[in-house]
Design a protein around this motif. Structure first.
Motif, short mmCIF file in Angstrom:
data_model
loop_
_atom_site.label_atom_id
_atom_site.label_comp_id
_atom_site.label_asym_id
_atom_site.label_seq_id
_atom_site.Cartn_x
_atom_site.Cartn_y
_atom_site.Cartn_z
N LEU A 1 0.85 -1.20 0.00
CA LEU A 1 0.00 0.00 0.00
C LEU A 1 0.88 1.24 0.00
N TRP A 2 0.82 2.02 -1.09
CA TRP A 2 1.63 3.23 -1.20
C TRP A 2 0.82 4.45 -0.77
N TYR A 3 1.54 5.42 -0.19
CA TYR A 3 0.91 6.68 0.21
C TYR A 3 1.96 7.77 0.27
N THR A 4 1.52 9.03 0.27
CA THR A 4 2.48 10.15 0.23
C THR A 4 2.40 11.08 1.44
N ASP A 5 1.39 10.90 2.28
CA ASP A 5 1.21 11.78 3.44
C ASP A 5 1.77 11.10 4.67
N GLU B 1 5.95 13.35 -8.80
CA GLU B 1 5.76 12.40 -9.89
C GLU B 1 5.27 11.05 -9.36
N TYR B 2 4.28 11.15 -8.50
CA TYR B 2 3.77 9.99 -7.77
C TYR B 2 3.27 8.89 -8.72
N LEU B 3 2.38 9.24 -9.64
CA LEU B 3 1.85 8.23 -10.56
C LEU B 3 2.93 7.65 -11.46
N GLU B 4 3.86 8.49 -11.88
CA GLU B 4 4.96 7.99 -12.72
C GLU B 4 5.80 6.98 -11.95
N THR B 5 6.02 7.25 -10.66
CA THR B 5 6.79 6.33 -9.83
C THR B 5 6.04 5.01 -9.63
N ILE B 6 4.73 5.11 -9.42
CA ILE B 6 3.91 3.90 -9.28
C ILE B 6 3.94 3.08 -10.56
N ILE C 1 -2.93 5.54 -2.34
CA ILE C 1 -3.84 6.62 -1.97
C ILE C 1 -3.53 7.83 -2.84
N ILE C 2 -4.57 8.41 -3.44
CA ILE C 2 -4.39 9.54 -4.34
C ILE C 2 -5.65 10.40 -4.32
N SER C 3 -5.53 11.68 -4.69
CA SER C 3 -6.70 12.55 -4.71
C SER C 3 -7.55 12.27 -5.95
N ASN C 4 -8.84 12.51 -5.83
CA ASN C 4 -9.77 12.12 -6.88
C ASN C 4 -9.54 12.84 -8.20
N ASP C 5 -8.93 14.04 -8.17
CA ASP C 5 -8.71 14.77 -9.42
C ASP C 5 -7.66 14.11 -10.31
N SER C 6 -6.92 13.13 -9.80
CA SER C 6 -5.91 12.42 -10.59
C SER C 6 -6.41 11.08 -11.11
#
Length: 517
Positions: free
Chosen positions: A52-56, A88-93, A108-113
């Motif tokens: 499970l990846w997250y950034t916060d 570059e979160y999505l690129e890293t994923i 976990i990511i914000s809905n606008d992405s």
């Protein structure tokens, strides 16, 4: 350090963080050899692993504890939270999904992405485990809209951010008592005069020189004061202006209403009910309506506030305004959910000596409604994951069954709460605002809309023509969407005159200071 040692370390930290440390409960056997190295006899012997990846980073302890509790609920699956940079979160994923064995199964990511994630193959349609209620029966409609892309639910709503109306309840309570006291004095004086006119003996009355004496005398009940405070909460911008016009502010108050006019998140409510970017679910390029009469009128109301509440966009920040509120310098402001934890922490430290309250944002006017912007943080099942069934099961667990301590441990408000988070009226007000909010759109073509709208707001605040600026903004966004130059037909919207009682009247920090002298 070997992978096995790292896993043991992670588990021990998670157990301590969750307050449920007890290796015997999970069937873990550890021992220490002569070289003080920890060995493991049976841990994770035949268990599937979900990453499970997250950034916060604020989620770290919470996610670790949920991972441990899930291992008790689903003993054949372990979840390993992985904190990573948001750059570059999505690129890293994506890179990790195609080049490593430790594929991020969820993130976990914000809905606008979500559109970007889905088109890259990094988001898969939600597949609820058997026996789980449909999302529509569990989550607010706003959350469903936030995670829906072209009629597919491609994420689990987790927690949200939106803006609400924050007010100093102590100031309003004192004002309400003074108002009721003055009204009581008038009534008592009229009754006394009537008795004298009728030739009756004057009655001995209790003086109400202060609100406190009136309360003690039973002339003003706390319930009556609370009702007056509730009635005083502004339903429209005009209500704020009317209150500012009659409010006798304490010496320390520098502004009746002050908010971060430089940030679109705190300004958006002015136009949220009047413009459309992406339709109901924020995913339709053929449903963009920015330039319209109601939006122009709303922006003119916004612009007019600059003459009442003198706010320099270059000198303010959200954090500064929130601090001013906690220092008792502001009566009303616009705040996001972080204010709840910051104010409570300040109260605990003795740095905030007032009572406060949260209510929904006022409408622009009686005719023009408002709607705040909201961002929903979502849990996404990676389209590259080979363990989608297990990932979906954990997705339901995290977002529906493990949110009772989310706010207490992270300061974040869950979309779905199985505890007593929303028994608190202030938190419940944020949930109500979220349920009426506009989810951040998902379309890649309009990803710069928020920056451009913020620029337009700044120009309009400083006096530029709201009609022209909104037209230019719409033409720029529509040109991006249709792929060619786009021109809006000019709308002739007559300027409305402000109500006479507020004309040429300016409510500034300096005015408030002078009143207090």
């Amino acid at each position: 350090m070997t992978l096995k040692k790292r896993l043991i370390t992670i588990l021990v930290i998670a157990l301590c963080a969750g307050g449920i440390y007890g290796v015997g409960r999970l069937g873990i056997t550890v021992r220490q050899n002569d070289d003080d190295e920890i060995k493991d006899d049976s841990i994770f012997g035949h268990r599937e692993t979900l990453y499970l990846w997250y950034t916060d980073e604020a989620l770290t302890d919470y996610l670790n504890s949920v991972a441990v509790s899930y291992s008790e609920y689903q003993s054949d699956v372990r979840v390993i939270p992985v904190y990573t940079s948001g750059r570059e979160y999505l690129e890293t994923i994506n890179q990790a999904s195609i080049t490593t064995e430790e594929v991020p199964d969820l993130y976990i990511i914000s809905n606008d992405s979500l559109e970007k994630a889905y088109l890259a193959g990094l988001a898969s349609e939600v597949r609820l485990p058997e026996g789980v209620f449909p999302m529509e029966e569990t989550f607010p409609e706003t959350a469903i809209r936030a995670v829906t892309y072209h009629d597919k639910q491609i994420a689990y709503p987790f927690y949200f951010e939106t803006s609400c109306f924050l007010y100093n309840e102590t100031y309003l309570t004192d004002w309400a008592r003074a108002q009721i006291e003055a009204e009581t004095d008038v009534v008592m004086a009229e009754e006394e005069l009537e008795r004298l006119e009728n030739g009756e003996e004057p009655e001995e009355t209790i003086s109400s020189e202060s609100a406190e004496e009136a309360v003690q005398a039973g002339l003003i009940s706390e319930e009556t004061v609370a009702e007056r405070v509730e009635q005083a909460l502004p339903r429209t911008i005009d209500d704020i202006l009317a209150f500012a016009d009659v409010y006798d502010a304490p010496e320390q108050v520098e502004a009746v209403f002050k908010w971060d006019v430089s940030d679109i998140f705190y300004n958006y409510f002015f136009v949220g009910n009047s413009i459309d970017v992406g339709g109901r679910n924020g995913d339709r390029a053929d449903s963009i309506h920015i330039y319209n009469e109601d939006a122009i009128r709303c922006l003119r109301v916004y612009q007019s506030l600059n003459q009442f509440f003198s706010i320099d966009t270059k000198e303010i920040s959200y954090d500064g305004i929130l601090q001013d509120f906690m220092d008792g310098k502001i009566v009303y402001t616009v705040a996001t959910t972080d204010a709840l934890s910051k104010i409570e922490n300040a109260k605990a430290e003795g740095a905030f000596e007032y009572e406060y309250g949260i209510s929904m944002m006022p409408d622009v006017s009686e005719e023009l409604g408002s709607a705040s912007l909201s961002v929903t943080q979502c849990l996404v099942v990676n389209g590259y994951s080979a363990k989608k069934e297990m990932a979906n099961d954990f997705g339901v667990y995290l977002t529906e069954y493990a949110t009772d301590t989310l706010f207490a441990r992270t300061g974040k408000l869950p979309v779905c709460d199985n505890g007593d988070t929303y028994a608190d009226p202030d938190k419940e007000a944020f949930l109500q605002e979220y349920m009426c909010s506009i989810p951040m759109p998902k379309m890649i073509e309009t990803s710069n809309f928020w920056v451009e709208l913020e620029i337009a707001f700044a120009k309009i605040w400083d006096g530029e023509d709201a009609n022209i600026d909104l037209k230019v903004l719409s033409e720029k966004i529509m040109s991006q969407v249709v792929g060619e130059e786009y021109t809006e037909q000019y709308l002739d919207v007559p300027a409305e005159v402000m109500e006479e009682e507020y004309e040429d009247e300016e409510i500034t920090d300096e005015d408030s200071e002078n009143e207090g002298e």
